[in-house]
Structure formats: C-alpha cells, structure tokens
Enzyme design. Structure first.
Site, PDB file in Angstrom:
ATOM      1  N   GLU A 277       0.832  -1.205   0.000  1.00  0.00           N
ATOM      2  CA  GLU A 277       0.000   0.000   0.000  1.00  0.00           C
ATOM      3  C   GLU A 277       0.869   1.258   0.000  1.00  0.00           C
ATOM      4  OE1 GLU A 277      -4.155  -0.038   1.998  1.00  0.00           O
ATOM      5  OE2 GLU A 277      -2.820   0.954   3.398  1.00  0.00           O
ATOM      6  N   GLU A 280       2.107   1.800  -3.404  1.00  0.00           N
ATOM      7  CA  GLU A 280       1.003   2.321  -4.229  1.00  0.00           C
ATOM      8  C   GLU A 280       0.783   3.812  -3.946  1.00  0.00           C
ATOM      9  OE1 GLU A 280      -2.659   0.222  -3.526  1.00  0.00           O
ATOM     10  OE2 GLU A 280      -3.726   1.262  -5.137  1.00  0.00           O
ATOM     11  N   CYS A 302      -8.506  -2.235   3.902  1.00  0.00           N
ATOM     12  CA  CYS A 302      -8.372  -3.431   4.763  1.00  0.00           C
ATOM     13  C   CYS A 302      -9.695  -3.923   5.313  1.00  0.00           C
ATOM     14  CB  CYS A 302      -7.499  -3.124   5.980  1.00  0.00           C
ATOM     15  SG  CYS A 302      -5.916  -2.460   5.580  1.00  0.00           S
ATOM     16  N   SER A 322      -7.360   1.870  -2.463  1.00  0.00           N
ATOM     17  CA  SER A 322      -6.142   1.114  -2.749  1.00  0.00           C
ATOM     18  C   SER A 322      -6.571  -0.218  -3.341  1.00  0.00           C
ATOM     19  CB  SER A 322      -5.376   0.881  -1.442  1.00  0.00           C
ATOM     20  OG  SER A 322      -4.504  -0.213  -1.587  1.00  0.00           O
ATOM     21  N   LYS A 361     -15.832 -10.141   7.190  1.00  0.00           N
ATOM     22  CA  LYS A 361     -14.835 -10.984   6.510  1.00  0.00           C
ATOM     23  C   LYS A 361     -15.425 -12.326   6.099  1.00  0.00           C
ATOM     24  CE  LYS A 361     -10.572  -8.719   7.640  1.00  0.00           C
ATOM     25  NZ  LYS A 361     -10.737  -7.586   8.546  1.00  0.00           N
ATOM     26  N   GLU A 364     -16.653 -11.388   2.836  1.00  0.00           N
ATOM     27  CA  GLU A 364     -15.550 -11.069   1.916  1.00  0.00           C
ATOM     28  C   GLU A 364     -14.944 -12.306   1.262  1.00  0.00           C
ATOM     29  OE1 GLU A 364     -11.970  -9.952   3.870  1.00  0.00           O
ATOM     30  OE2 GLU A 364     -11.256  -8.697   2.231  1.00  0.00           O
ATOM     31  N   GLU A 369     -13.601 -12.313  -6.436  1.00  0.00           N
ATOM     32  CA  GLU A 369     -12.282 -11.675  -6.643  1.00  0.00           C
ATOM     33  C   GLU A 369     -11.235 -12.194  -5.668  1.00  0.00           C
ATOM     34  OE1 GLU A 369     -15.762  -9.450  -7.346  1.00  0.00           O
ATOM     35  OE2 GLU A 369     -14.886  -9.444  -5.360  1.00  0.00           O
ATOM     36  N   CYS A 518     -10.991  -2.287  14.430  1.00  0.00           N
ATOM     37  CA  CYS A 518     -11.250  -3.732  14.607  1.00  0.00           C
ATOM     38  C   CYS A 518     -11.347  -4.133  16.069  1.00  0.00           C
ATOM     39  CB  CYS A 518     -10.141  -4.534  13.941  1.00  0.00           C
ATOM     40  SG  CYS A 518      -9.794  -4.001  12.266  1.00  0.00           S
TER      41      CYS A 518
END
Ligand code: FES
Length: 593
Positions: A277, A280, A302, A322, A361, A364, A369, A518
């Site tokens: 990151e 980037e 994230c 990102s 998650k 996710e 992807e 989190c």
C-alpha cells in the site's frame, strides 16, 4: 446538581440524568434490557420500571429524568411483581430453546430471568412466526427478537447504514430490512455491530465452526490458521480476563492444541500490506505531482465492511480505493501459492481459516475476486467469539496455557502490524515506512506515534511535510502530505461526501468500518465493562511498543518473501496475488430471494 432519595439513600446527581443513571452512580442496580448506555434510551421493554412516590404509574427509569426531591423505590414488591409479569410476557413470545441457542449462558434475556427470580412461565398464547435469514455474515432469527431495537439504533444512528428497521405494527412488528428482504440483498455492510448489541440470539454471526471442525478431521487437508491483531486484545474477555489483557501467547498455544497444522499471524500480512500500500501511495503521489493521472486521496482497503459500504453508496469513487486486498486474504493467497509450493502441497489441499474480530470478513471470502483459479484465498472465517467457543469445546484450560508462538515463514511481525487493529493504526504504520523510505529518517513523532491520529474520535486529521527527501524522491521535497482517519461508516460518509464533491484536501485516508476500528469489530466479545474499546486499543499499542521491530519494512521475513518469491513490491506476481478490484453496487443487490 439535584437531590433525590433512592431506596432511602440521599443521592446527588447532575441535572438532566435519568433515574437509572442516577441510581447507577451510586451502584444501585436496576435491571434493564432494551437500554444501551449513551446510545439507546428507548424505553420499550419496561423492565427497568421503578416506583416514584406521587406518580400514578410505575416509571421506566431509563427514560424518566431524575428530579429534585424525587423519592424512588427500585425494588418494592409492586416493582418486582411488575417486572416479573413484563418478563413473562416477553417470554410468552420467545422460543424456549435456550439449551441449543448460541447465546446460551451469554444471553441478557436469560440472565434477566435469573435476576428477577422467574422460575415458571405462566403465560402462553400465539407466537410470532419464526423467520430465519442466513446471510454470509449475519444470521437473523426473528423468533428470538425482543424488539428492543438496539440493532436498529446502531445500524441507523451509529453506522448510518439503515439496512434494518421496525416493520409492521402491533403484534406483527418485526425488525427486518424493508419489505422483508433478506439482509444480503440490501446495502448492509455486514459489519456485525448489530450482533454485538443484540441481547438475545436474534442476531448472531453466521456459523463458521462446522466447516473448520470438518477440515480438521479431513486427513487430506493441511489446515492453516491465522489470527488478526485485534483478536489478541479481546479473546481473554471470553475467559473472564479484564478487557485489554493481551493473550497472544496463550492464543497461539490454544490454536496448536486444537490441532491446526500451521499457526500463522495476520500481522505478517499487515506488514506486507504496508509495503504494497505504501508503494502504491508513493506511486500515486509521484504521478499527481508530475502531471500524471492519479486518484487522490487514496483510501485504505483493509476493512471489508467499509469496502461493501463504498461499493453500495459511492460506486463512482471506487478508483480512490487502494487495490490491496485485506491482510488476511493476502495471507490466504500466499498460503495457497508460496507456502503450498514450499511444503510440496497442492493449493486445493490447503484449508485456510482466519480468526477475525469481524463478521464482514465472512462475506468477503465469498467474493469471486478473492481467490485464484476458482480456489478461494480463505476457506473459513471465525469470529473472536467463535474461537473462544472452539477452545472451550476442545476442553483446553486456556488460562493456564503456556505462552506459545506463531509459526514461520508467515508468522513474524513488527509492532506496526499490531496497531492495524485500532483506528489510526494502519495510517501510522504506513507513515512509519513511507516517511523513512522517502527521507531515510524515522518519523519525527515521539515513540513513533502520530499523536494527532491516535484516539477514538470519529474523524482525525494531520499533515506532514517532507523535508530532506532522498534523491529518488526529490520530487516530493517540501510536499505537505495531508491525511485523515475515520472509523465507523457514519464518519466514512463525512469524508466520502467531500471526495464526491471534489473538495477533499487529503492525500491519504484511512477508513475502518467499525467505530474505534477492529478492536470494536462485530465479531469481538460483547463488552462486559466500561471503557472496553479504550482498554483493547491500549493493549495493541503496548504490544507494538514491546516488539523489537516496529516498522513493517524491518521485517526480515517480508524481505525474504520478496527476494525469494514475489519479486518487486507492486510487481506482476504481487499484483496477481495481493491486489484486487471492486464492484459498483446499488442500494439493493439484484439477488432478491
Ligand atoms: Fe428501560 Fe427497557 S430498559 S424500558
């Protein structure tokens, strides 16, 4: 200040507080159910009723304000009898399946029955029809809902998503997405904050344990587990330890004892995220400053709840994200490529389990992807609460476990990775590396902490001027990098509205989907004490400060991974395994069952 009498005791309390708040100042317990401190003064369950001299009816103490001269009785026989009847009424429309409910022994309704001394259920009648809605992250069982509406407040007022609300009237009232749609057909971010505040088993994480037990018993599978930073600062609460107790070593030992073949650390992938990151970000900054095209501010990626939210609400702004996958899916991708090759196993033989503070998650890992050639990066996600259940089901004496450690080559991490679990942490970790790469010097903040972005406020901002840039980064000399940090989706909306209007002054923005980050994720233990978030955050900063390495680029196993396998940061293979793309979505998905 006002003066009143509660149970014969003279009380002084700030003007404006409720009777419940005044009583709690003096440790006078009044049972409650729908009330949620500072967030949800709703007054629907009436369990908190008290007798106020001179008032005709019993008063709901969570909403009635304390007044000068009031005389209150919190446990008179009239009050106790009323509470019992109210409780029995609630119970008359509630399934009696406590023994096989996931909230058994951890249910506020069940505990209330014990506190009130209810030993029989005298009332019965028509029951609300049960509707079970299983989404990838959250399971709703309307038959267990007590209509306290805490979830509605959290979804609408704290997160400002508005995926659920009270539908219909009277006995037909149900908390649900509009038109009775299933949750995964709406703009629900799957953050799971509703599961944290639900007092019963009406809203829970969708089960991940069955798949994991089955994998552990499958001789063909190599079962690898990884654990997110925030889990180590909260898991102990499920075993009676105070909030903020770090249980990193015991947790690693427990995972080995359960029988996982490899116990890796998502912290390793957090360090990797910083390299990817950070590279980037430098690329985008350099492009923007040299007349090229670059979407700024760059947004962190994230948090899968945040990703789902932006895909629904700001689909035109996805270019700002990102392209880095979240750390645990990065690690999953490496387990099924780099590590599988290293130990001579096929990717399909590897089964990756992520223990996360997060319910989003679970959603996710089902995204197409997040995998290679039809093989998902991660096979199962367990919440912190589910891991605690797994440890208990394995008969492990958690509190007396020795301090174990994570396995290599995907288990070594720096302190920068630990603070990924708290709001501001990803930004600070990124700045520790990016500033040093550009200038050759350490970040000029005391103890490496970027003080303006430490803390739990909704939006925090800072700026940093680059002075003494190394020759490769001479074009960044004198540039003032402006950053913003937010947690919770309501805060994200504030910054996103600026971006959508073309008025954002920032270069880099960190967003975490849950308020506080989190540490307060939807899969974390339900708080049992005041200041839980602050204590968990402090624990992660302690973990960071106690590590010999505190900057991601110092991690020797990360350096070795690039040299041995990945090649360059942001290079071809890194892109294939560690980066992703995003999907514009509407407020309702097309999938409506
Ligand atoms: Fe006061 Fe529910 S706790 S009405």
């Amino acid at each position: 200040m006002i003066h009143l009498t509660i149970n014969g005791k003279a009380i002084e309390a700030p003007d404006g507080v409720t009777i419940l708040e005044a009583a709690r100042l003096y440790n006078i317990g009044i049972p409650s159910l729908c009330h949620l401190k500072d967030i949800h003064p709703y007054g629907s369950c009436r369990i908190c009723v008290v007798e106020v001299e001179g008032m005709k009816n019993l008063a709901a103490s969570c909403i009635v304000k304390a007044k000068e001269g009031m005389v209150v009785h919190t446990h008179s026989s009239k009050v106790r009898a009323a509470r019992k009847v109210l409780y029995e009424l609630l119970l008359s429309d509630h399934p009696k399946d406590c023994l096989n409910c996931t909230r058994n022994q951890n249910c506020e309704l069940q505990e209330l029955g014990y506190t009130l001394g209810v030993t029989e259920s005298r009332l019965s009648g028509e029951m609300s029809p049960a509707k079970v809605d299983v989404s990838p992250s959250i399971t709703r069982d309307t038959s267990k809902c007590v209509l306290c509406r805490r979830c509605v407040t959290v979804c609408n007022r704290i997160q400002e998503v508005g995926a659920i609300g009270a539908q219909n009237r009277g006995f037909a009232t149900v908390v649900s997405p509009a038109m009775g749609l299933p949750l995964d057909s709406t703009a629900c971010a799957m953050c799971g904050q509703c599961t944290v505040v639900c007092p019963t088993g009406a809203l829970t994480e969708t089960d991940g344990l069955s798949k994991v037990w089955a994998a552990l018993e499958n001789p063909v599978k190599r079962v690898v587990v990884q654990v997110a930073p925030a889990v180590r600062a909260a898991l102990g609460e499920e075993f009676g330890l105070p909030a903020g107790t770090l249980v990193t070593g015991k947790m690693a030992s427990a995972l080995h004892e359960i029988g996982f073949d490899d116990v890796f650390d998502t912290d390793f992938a957090a360090d990797l995220t910083i390299i990817e990151e950070g590279t980037e970000l430098l690329g985008r900054l350099s492009a923007a400053l040299t007349g090229g095209e670059a979407a700024l501010p760059m947004l962190t990626s994230c948090s899968p709840g945040w990703i789902k939210h932006i895909e629904h609400k700001y689909p035109a702004q996805l270019g700002h994200l990102s392209s880095c996958k979240s750390p645990h899916t990065m690690l999953g991708a490496l387990v099924k490529s780099f590590y599988a090759e290293k130990i001579g196993r096929k990717p399909e033989e590897m089964f990756v389990v992520s223990v996360m503070p997060c319910t989003a998650k679970k959603y996710e890992i089902q995204r197409p992807e997040m995998g290679q050639n039809g093989i998902p990066d991660v096979d199962a996600v367990l919440t912190t609460r589910e891991l605690a259940r797994m440890i208990k089901a394995s008969g492990i004496d958690f509190l007396n476990l020795p301090e174990g450690g994570f396995d290599r080559p995907l288990g070594l991490s720096t302190g920068a990775a630990d603070i990924f679990g708290v709001t501001g942490g990803v930004m600070e970790a990124a700045l520790r590396t990016v500033y040093e790469l550009v200038t050759g010097r350490e970040l000029p903040f005391d103890g490496l902490h970027v003080t303006p972005i430490v803390g739990l406020e909704q939006v925090k901002t800072a700026s940093l001027t680059i002075e003494g840039a190394l020759p490769d980064f001479a074009h960044l000399e004198g540039v003032t990098v402006r950053i913003a940090v937010t947690s919770g989706l309501a805060g994200a909306d504030i910054l996103m509205d600026q971006i959508a209007a073309g008025k954002s002054p920032y270069h880099f923005v960190e967003v975490m989907g849950c308020p506080g980050g989190c540490i307060n994720g939807g899969g974390q233990p339900r708080p049992k004490e005041e200041g839980c978030r602050e204590k968990r955050a402090a624990a992660l900063y302690r973990e960071d400060e106690g590590k010999p390495m505190r900057k991601s680029h110092e991690n020797p196993d990360i350096t070795a991974l690039y040299e041995e396998y990945l090649g360059a940061a942001n290079g071809h293979l890194a892109h294939e395994l560690l980066h992703t793309h995003y999907v514009p979505r509407g407020l309702y998905n097309q999938l409506v069952r």
